[in-house]
Structures are given as C-alpha cells and as structure tokens.
Design an enzyme around this catalytic site. Structure first.
Site, PDB file in Angstrom:
ATOM      1  CB  THR A  15     -91.839  -9.811  18.140  1.00  0.00           C
ATOM      2  OG1 THR A  15     -90.909 -10.660  17.483  1.00  0.00           O
ATOM      3  CG2 THR A  15     -93.194 -10.485  18.192  1.00  0.00           C
ATOM      4  CG  ASP A  16     -89.745  -5.342  20.867  1.00  0.00           C
ATOM      5  OD1 ASP A  16     -89.746  -6.441  21.459  1.00  0.00           O
ATOM      6  OD2 ASP A  16     -90.232  -4.306  21.356  1.00  0.00           O
ATOM      7  CD  GLN A  17     -82.129  -6.756  21.095  1.00  0.00           C
ATOM      8  OE1 GLN A  17     -82.220  -5.554  21.302  1.00  0.00           O
ATOM      9  NE2 GLN A  17     -80.989  -7.351  20.798  1.00  0.00           N
ATOM     10  CB  VAL A  20     -93.576  -7.280  23.341  1.00  0.00           C
ATOM     11  CG1 VAL A  20     -93.421  -7.993  24.670  1.00  0.00           C
ATOM     12  CG2 VAL A  20     -92.693  -6.055  23.310  1.00  0.00           C
TER      13      VAL A  20
END
Length: 138
Positions: A15-17, A20
């Site tokens: 996931t990213d910041q 998601v």
C-alpha cells in the site's frame, strides 16, 4: 473461454501513503494471474525460459476503477483476450473485497529467443501450447 482466478491477500507493504494498493503492485498481481493461467493450461513459463525463450511485455494498458486496501483480499481474473500464433494479449480484471471491479487491464507479449531477442512463432515452436491458447480463447 478459460478464466483463471487467483486470490491475493493485500499486504501492508503493497500500500501507499493513502492506504490503498500502490499502482505498480497491480502489475505484479497481473503477472501472478498470467503465470497461473499458463499453469492451468498445462504449461510452465520457467521451463520455456530454460529453453532460451522469453516472453517480454510489449504493451500494457491499465484502467484503475476502485481502490483495494490493506487487509482486504483481491481477486485477479486472467484470460487470453487475443492470440495470433505470435502475439498473446492477456485480459485482466481485479476485483476488490466487495466484488467490484478495481482494475481492468491487458498486456501484450511475444516470445523471443533470449540470445538474439528475435521473435519466434509459438505456433511453430510450441504447437501444443498454441492449441491450448486457441482452445482457451473460445
């Protein structure tokens, strides 16, 4: 038409910041789906590589629809969308936890000789694999 399915448990590292799945990780999931489809058809990409044949991506199209988040499970659906004896286009749908389409995509591949990178005909070099693609597309 043969449609392979592969369930993916979303890991935190994917996931990213924003919480998601980072966009590039979907490409990895597509590879898992493609490899799974090939295995379901009775073949093994690693064995082909041992024979000095590679199958590089020559085009990829991705459309992101809905997010997939950490802790969810995603379902990767993969099929042979187009095939002409030389080029294979795989189709993909990735569904989120709610069964909604999170991504639609396609990737185009050709087989090449590892030492020269010259294209080869799947139809001529791997006739059984060729027939499996023809049948899978129906």
């Amino acid at each position: 038409m043969v449609i392979s399915t592969k369930e993916i448990e979303v890991r935190y590292a994917e996931t990213d910041q924003m919480g998601v799945v980072y966009h590039a990780n979907y490409l990895v999931w597509m590879e898992l789906g493609r490899t799974g489809l090939i295995e379901e058809l009775g073949y093994n990409y690693a064995e082909m590589e041992k024979e000095g044949v590679l199958s590089p991506v020559v085009d990829i199209q991705v459309s992101y629809k809905k997010p997939v988040r950490y802790g969810q499970k995603a379902l990767v659906k993969t099929w042979v969308a187009e095939y002409n004896g030389i080029k294979v286009v795989y189709g993909y749908e990735i569904l989120n936890n709610e069964g909604e389409i999170a991504l639609t995509a396609s990737s185009s591949h050709v087989c090449v000789k590892k030492d020269t990178f010259r294209p080869i005909s799947i139809r001529k070099s791997y006739p059984e694999w060729h027939e499996a693609y023809i049948k899978a597309k129906m």
